[in-house]
Scaffold this motif. Structure first.
Motif, PDB file in Angstrom:
ATOM      1  N   TRP A 187     -32.338 -13.478   1.616  1.00  0.00           N
ATOM      2  CA  TRP A 187     -32.749 -12.197   2.177  1.00  0.00           C
ATOM      3  C   TRP A 187     -31.522 -11.385   2.528  1.00  0.00           C
ATOM      4  CZ3 TRP A 187     -36.909  -9.351   2.529  1.00  0.00           C
ATOM      5  CH2 TRP A 187     -36.874  -8.248   3.365  1.00  0.00           C
TER       6      TRP A 187
ATOM      7  N   ASP B  45     -37.338 -11.572  -2.631  1.00  0.00           N
ATOM      8  CA  ASP B  45     -38.138 -10.443  -3.101  1.00  0.00           C
ATOM      9  C   ASP B  45     -37.652  -9.912  -4.452  1.00  0.00           C
ATOM     10  OD1 ASP B  45     -35.904  -8.844  -2.627  1.00  0.00           O
ATOM     11  OD2 ASP B  45     -36.683  -7.941  -0.808  1.00  0.00           O
TER      12      ASP B  45
ATOM     13  N   ASN C  18     -32.319   0.068  -8.000  1.00  0.00           N
ATOM     14  CA  ASN C  18     -31.505   0.316  -6.801  1.00  0.00           C
ATOM     15  C   ASN C  18     -30.031   0.094  -7.113  1.00  0.00           C
ATOM     16  OD1 ASN C  18     -32.789   1.065  -4.138  1.00  0.00           O
ATOM     17  ND2 ASN C  18     -34.221  -0.503  -4.841  1.00  0.00           N
TER      18      ASN C  18
ATOM     19  N   THR D  34     -37.053  -4.389   9.945  1.00  0.00           N
ATOM     20  CA  THR D  34     -37.919  -3.819   8.906  1.00  0.00           C
ATOM     21  C   THR D  34     -39.058  -4.818   8.661  1.00  0.00           C
ATOM     22  OG1 THR D  34     -36.561  -4.792   7.173  1.00  0.00           O
ATOM     23  CG2 THR D  34     -36.012  -2.531   7.860  1.00  0.00           C
ATOM     24  N   SER D  35     -40.033  -4.441   7.858  1.00  0.00           N
ATOM     25  CA  SER D  35     -41.271  -5.246   7.798  1.00  0.00           C
ATOM     26  C   SER D  35     -41.094  -6.622   7.149  1.00  0.00           C
ATOM     27  CB  SER D  35     -42.340  -4.472   7.027  1.00  0.00           C
ATOM     28  OG  SER D  35     -41.992  -4.427   5.653  1.00  0.00           O
ATOM     29  N   LYS D  36     -40.080  -6.788   6.296  1.00  0.00           N
ATOM     30  CA  LYS D  36     -39.899  -8.029   5.502  1.00  0.00           C
ATOM     31  C   LYS D  36     -41.165  -8.355   4.698  1.00  0.00           C
ATOM     32  CE  LYS D  36     -36.088  -9.955   8.012  1.00  0.00           C
ATOM     33  NZ  LYS D  36     -35.481 -11.044   8.760  1.00  0.00           N
ATOM     34  N   LEU D  37     -41.825  -7.309   4.258  1.00  0.00           N
ATOM     35  CA  LEU D  37     -43.032  -7.520   3.439  1.00  0.00           C
ATOM     36  C   LEU D  37     -42.715  -7.542   1.941  1.00  0.00           C
ATOM     37  CD1 LEU D  37     -45.585  -5.389   5.484  1.00  0.00           C
ATOM     38  CD2 LEU D  37     -45.678  -7.860   5.096  1.00  0.00           C
ATOM     39  N   SER D  38     -41.461  -7.232   1.562  1.00  0.00           N
ATOM     40  CA  SER D  38     -41.167  -7.111   0.130  1.00  0.00           C
ATOM     41  C   SER D  38     -41.473  -8.364  -0.690  1.00  0.00           C
ATOM     42  CB  SER D  38     -39.718  -6.658  -0.082  1.00  0.00           C
ATOM     43  OG  SER D  38     -38.849  -7.470   0.659  1.00  0.00           O
TER      44      SER D  38
ATOM     45  N   ASP E 219     -37.061  -8.379  -7.734  1.00  0.00           N
ATOM     46  CA  ASP E 219     -38.073  -7.640  -8.472  1.00  0.00           C
ATOM     47  C   ASP E 219     -37.298  -6.777  -9.467  1.00  0.00           C
ATOM     48  OD1 ASP E 219     -41.032  -6.315  -8.093  1.00  0.00           O
ATOM     49  OD2 ASP E 219     -39.530  -4.823  -8.636  1.00  0.00           O
TER      50      ASP E 219
ATOM     51  N   ASN F 149     -31.779  -4.029   3.980  1.00  0.00           N
ATOM     52  CA  ASN F 149     -31.559  -2.956   3.006  1.00  0.00           C
ATOM     53  C   ASN F 149     -30.204  -2.277   3.191  1.00  0.00           C
ATOM     54  OD1 ASN F 149     -32.385  -0.958   0.958  1.00  0.00           O
ATOM     55  ND2 ASN F 149     -32.315   0.448   2.694  1.00  0.00           N
TER      56      ASN F 149
ATOM     57  N   GLN G  51     -40.953   4.613   1.864  1.00  0.00           N
ATOM     58  CA  GLN G  51     -40.340   3.426   1.251  1.00  0.00           C
ATOM     59  C   GLN G  51     -41.281   2.814   0.215  1.00  0.00           C
ATOM     60  OE1 GLN G  51     -37.550   4.700   2.771  1.00  0.00           O
ATOM     61  NE2 GLN G  51     -36.935   2.738   1.939  1.00  0.00           N
TER      62      GLN G  51
ATOM     63  N   TYR H   9     -40.212   2.659  13.352  1.00  0.00           N
ATOM     64  CA  TYR H   9     -39.527   2.363  12.075  1.00  0.00           C
ATOM     65  C   TYR H   9     -38.492   3.419  11.699  1.00  0.00           C
ATOM     66  CZ  TYR H   9     -38.947   1.437   7.073  1.00  0.00           C
ATOM     67  OH  TYR H   9     -38.418   1.190   5.837  1.00  0.00           O
TER      68      TYR H   9
HETATM   69  C1  LIG Z   1     -28.818  -3.107  -4.405  1.00  0.00           C
HETATM   70  C2  LIG Z   1     -30.261  -3.205  -3.953  1.00  0.00           C
HETATM   71  C3  LIG Z   1     -31.092  -4.167  -4.503  1.00  0.00           C
HETATM   72  C4  LIG Z   1     -32.439  -4.248  -4.094  1.00  0.00           C
HETATM   73  N1  LIG Z   1     -33.240  -5.207  -4.674  1.00  0.00           N
HETATM   74  C5  LIG Z   1     -34.559  -5.261  -4.329  1.00  0.00           C
HETATM   75  C6  LIG Z   1     -35.417  -6.227  -4.913  1.00  0.00           C
HETATM   76  O1  LIG Z   1     -35.031  -7.035  -5.766  1.00  0.00           O
HETATM   77  N2  LIG Z   1     -36.724  -6.245  -4.509  1.00  0.00           N
HETATM   78  C7  LIG Z   1     -37.209  -5.369  -3.582  1.00  0.00           C
HETATM   79  O2  LIG Z   1     -38.406  -5.426  -3.261  1.00  0.00           O
HETATM   80  N3  LIG Z   1     -36.419  -4.432  -3.043  1.00  0.00           N
HETATM   81  C8  LIG Z   1     -35.113  -4.349  -3.370  1.00  0.00           C
HETATM   82  N4  LIG Z   1     -34.304  -3.409  -2.785  1.00  0.00           N
HETATM   83  C9  LIG Z   1     -34.910  -2.391  -1.925  1.00  0.00           C
HETATM   84  C10 LIG Z   1     -34.926  -2.720  -0.429  1.00  0.00           C
HETATM   85  O3  LIG Z   1     -33.649  -3.159  -0.011  1.00  0.00           O
HETATM   86  C11 LIG Z   1     -35.951  -3.791  -0.083  1.00  0.00           C
HETATM   87  O4  LIG Z   1     -37.204  -3.453  -0.627  1.00  0.00           O
HETATM   88  C12 LIG Z   1     -36.119  -3.897   1.428  1.00  0.00           C
HETATM   89  O5  LIG Z   1     -34.887  -4.200   2.042  1.00  0.00           O
HETATM   90  C13 LIG Z   1     -37.128  -4.986   1.743  1.00  0.00           C
HETATM   91  O6  LIG Z   1     -37.216  -5.150   3.130  1.00  0.00           O
HETATM   92  P1  LIG Z   1     -38.541  -4.770   3.906  1.00  0.00           P
HETATM   93  O7  LIG Z   1     -39.716  -5.321   3.227  1.00  0.00           O
HETATM   94  O8  LIG Z   1     -38.289  -5.162   5.314  1.00  0.00           O
HETATM   95  O9  LIG Z   1     -38.520  -3.197   3.756  1.00  0.00           O
HETATM   96  P2  LIG Z   1     -39.205  -2.046   4.624  1.00  0.00           P
HETATM   97  O10 LIG Z   1     -38.099  -1.208   5.129  1.00  0.00           O
HETATM   98  O11 LIG Z   1     -40.151  -2.601   5.613  1.00  0.00           O
HETATM   99  O12 LIG Z   1     -39.966  -1.187   3.526  1.00  0.00           O
HETATM  100  C14 LIG Z   1     -41.327  -1.448   3.151  1.00  0.00           C
HETATM  101  C15 LIG Z   1     -41.416  -1.712   1.667  1.00  0.00           C
HETATM  102  O13 LIG Z   1     -41.017  -0.559   0.930  1.00  0.00           O
HETATM  103  C16 LIG Z   1     -40.382  -0.974  -0.284  1.00  0.00           C
HETATM  104  N5  LIG Z   1     -39.005  -0.480  -0.305  1.00  0.00           N
HETATM  105  C17 LIG Z   1     -38.196  -0.253   0.752  1.00  0.00           C
HETATM  106  N6  LIG Z   1     -37.004   0.255   0.329  1.00  0.00           N
HETATM  107  C18 LIG Z   1     -37.080   0.323  -1.014  1.00  0.00           C
HETATM  108  C19 LIG Z   1     -36.189   0.760  -2.034  1.00  0.00           C
HETATM  109  N7  LIG Z   1     -34.960   1.241  -1.764  1.00  0.00           N
HETATM  110  N8  LIG Z   1     -36.590   0.673  -3.314  1.00  0.00           N
HETATM  111  C20 LIG Z   1     -37.814   0.215  -3.629  1.00  0.00           C
HETATM  112  N9  LIG Z   1     -38.708  -0.210  -2.714  1.00  0.00           N
HETATM  113  C21 LIG Z   1     -38.345  -0.150  -1.417  1.00  0.00           C
HETATM  114  C22 LIG Z   1     -40.373  -2.496  -0.302  1.00  0.00           C
HETATM  115  O14 LIG Z   1     -41.478  -2.946  -1.042  1.00  0.00           O
HETATM  116  C23 LIG Z   1     -40.530  -2.839   1.181  1.00  0.00           C
HETATM  117  O15 LIG Z   1     -41.122  -4.092   1.396  1.00  0.00           O
HETATM  118  C24 LIG Z   1     -32.935  -3.330  -3.157  1.00  0.00           C
HETATM  119  C25 LIG Z   1     -32.084  -2.370  -2.597  1.00  0.00           C
HETATM  120  C26 LIG Z   1     -30.754  -2.318  -2.978  1.00  0.00           C
HETATM  121  C27 LIG Z   1     -29.863  -1.274  -2.377  1.00  0.00           C
END
Ligand SMILES: Cc1cc2nc3c(=O)[nH]c(=O)nc-3n(C[C@H](O)[C@H](O)[C@H](O)COP(=O)(O)OP(=O)(O)OC[C@H]3O[C@@H](n4cnc5c(N)ncnc54)[C@H](O)[C@@H]3O)c2cc1C
Length: 419
Positions: free
Chosen positions: A287, A321, A330, A191-195, A323, A290, A227, A179
């Motif tokens: 989707w 996702d 962010n 990335t995990s796409k678990l959000s 939130d 990030n 994260q 990762y």
């Molecule tokens: C402009 C902008 C808007 C965003 N809007 C959202 C949103 O509405 N909902 C959302 O869940 N995330 C948001 N994010 C944060 C982040 O982009 C996503 O959480 C992430 O891309 C989700 O993909 P993943 O589950 O594969 O993340 P992974 O990289 O696998 O990360 C694991 C988990 O960590 C948390 N996480 C990761 N990065 C962040 C971050 N920067 N801030 C807070 N939590 C994070 C998420 O819960 C995520 O599922 C935003 C970021 C930006 C820059």
């Protein structure tokens, strides 16, 4: 008795894709509860009135609910507590459900929340994790409810605990170790796409952190926990400052009106391929990677100079996702009105594209007008092909200046760092 109320205050604002995800979560929850001898009671309407009505119908003495941090949720919890209290029913809020640590429990010495991430992360990483609770025994009273929606086969991210647990298990087993190295690779998109599962409560952040730490220790898990900590960090800010969902944390003055720039950004038609690819991924899949979120948000706020609230509203409508805490904070981070310790940083989309999509594959995937171009430089800077070729392909000319590798609508101010 497990109860879910489709809240009239929220449902009209969500996209069809997000509604589909929610309905699949409910279908899967009902199936899981039936295996425990229960079922999900589904109602709809004004949440406070509906919960009070159900509590009266079944003679409940207590209502249990996970607490949340938004202004809407905080107000809803206050009215629900008052409404139930008037009927002699106790509302028990559980504050260690959505996040790993309770918002507001960790505090610096001089204020009621952490405004800088690194000291929060240091303290957060030292705290013990809550142990998982056992599933409760269920005997559901005979009470009317709506039919629980069915499952829609074939979506890449199906809603629900079953799909979320499967994704978590497979991703931790196959990918978390890499990762740290690959999370910014736009084309790999691994990335995990678990959000969405974390947002809808299908997967517990605490359980994820515990599993990753126990079964996959190492640098990848450390980066992943960081994260999850960002998620807690934004929630503790919003819990303390609920108005931050719509008000600048660091006031910046006024933002110019630019309806044309906003329309081009929203449509994925800015003429900057890496920005358009992200916006088109969002529209097609609900989707966005990030890194693409950072690039598209930076382009809207720092290059076009458009108010972050317009961007946050568009994301909130389309993202699976979506939130309030993670989205708006962010956006504030990128816009320089939030918690970034370097609020003047500007992401140059051309440099970001060369770094995080070096072969151009992410752009080719979402921008078919450029998909046949072999040279990554032409994919990322198609204006080099000349206006006639651009128009033949039906791809727009850039809506901003692109001279000398700098992308700018407005003057870059002295002291602004370009990455
Ligand atoms: C402009 C902008 C808007 C965003 N809007 C959202 C949103 O509405 N909902 C959302 O869940 N995330 C948001 N994010 C944060 C982040 O982009 C996503 O959480 C992430 O891309 C989700 O993909 P993943 O589950 O594969 O993340 P992974 O990289 O696998 O990360 C694991 C988990 O960590 C948390 N996480 C990761 N990065 C962040 C971050 N920067 N801030 C807070 N939590 C994070 C998420 O819960 C995520 O599922 C935003 C970021 C930006 C820059």
């Amino acid at each position: 008795m497990p109860l879910f109320v489709l809240d009239d205050g929220i449902l009209p604002r969500i996209s069809p894709m997000r509604r589909r995800f929610l309905e699949e979560c409910l279908a899967d929850l009902d199936a899981g509860l039936r295996k425990l001898g229960g079922r999900l009671v589904l109602r709809s309407g004004e949440l406070v009135a509906e919960v009070c009505r159900v509590a009266a119908e079944v003679g409940a003495t207590e209502v249990h609910m996970a607490s949340d941090v938004t202004a809407y949720a905080q107000e809803r919890e206050r009215s629900l507590a008052a409404g139930l209290n008037a009927q002699g029913v106790l509302l028990q809020l559980h504050d260690r459900v959505h996040t790993i640590q309770v918002p507001g429990e960790l505090r610096p010495t001089d204020r009621d929340y952490f405004s800088v991430f690194t000291p929060y992360w240091r303290r957060w990483a030292e705290l013990p994790l809550r142990a998982p609770a056992n599933a409760p025994q269920l005997t559901v009273p005979d009470i009317a409810g709506l039919a629980v929606p069915g499952f829609i086969a074939g979506s890449e991210l199906p809603g629900g605990e079953t799909a979320g647990r499967l994704r978590a298990r497979e991703w931790l087993a196959n990918t978390v170790d890499q990762y740290e190295d690959i999370h910014d690779d736009l084309a790999a998109d691994v990335t995990s796409k678990l959000s969405p599962y974390l947002h809808f409560g299908c997967v517990s952040a605490t359980e994820l952190a515990a599993r990753a730490t126990r079964d996959h220790p190492g640098a990848g898990t450390e980066a992943f926990l960081r994260q999850l900590c960002w998620r807690d960090f934004h929630h503790q800010v919003l819990a303390a400052r609920p108005a931050a969902a719509h008000t600048d944390l660091r006031p910046r003055g006024t933002w110019p009106d630019d309806p044309e720039g906003l329309a081009a950004w929203t449509a994925g038609a800015t003429g900057i391929p890496i920005v358009d690819a992200g916006m088109r991924q969002l529209a097609a899949e609900g989707w966005m990677h990030n890194r693409a979120r950072l690039i598209t948000a930076g382009f809207l706020t720092k290059t076009l100079g458009i108010d972050w609230r317009h961007g946050a509203a568009h994301f909130a409508h389309h993202l699976l996702d979506a939130d309030v805490a993670n989205n708006t904070l962010n956006w504030q981070w990128v816009a320089g009105t939030g918690m970034d310790t370097r609020p003047n940083r500007v992401l140059n989309p051309l440099r970001q594209a060369a770094r995080y999509d070096p072969a151009g594959d992410y752009v080719r995937r979402y921008v078919p007008e450029l998909a046949d171009l072999a040279d990554p430089m032409q994919v990322h800077q198609p204006w080099r092909l000349g206006p006639a070729e651009l128009s033949k392909r039906g791809y727009p000319a850039p809506i901003v200046g692109v001279e000398g590798g700098r992308v700018a609508r407005r003057e870059i101010e002295p002291g602004e760092a370009l990455f």
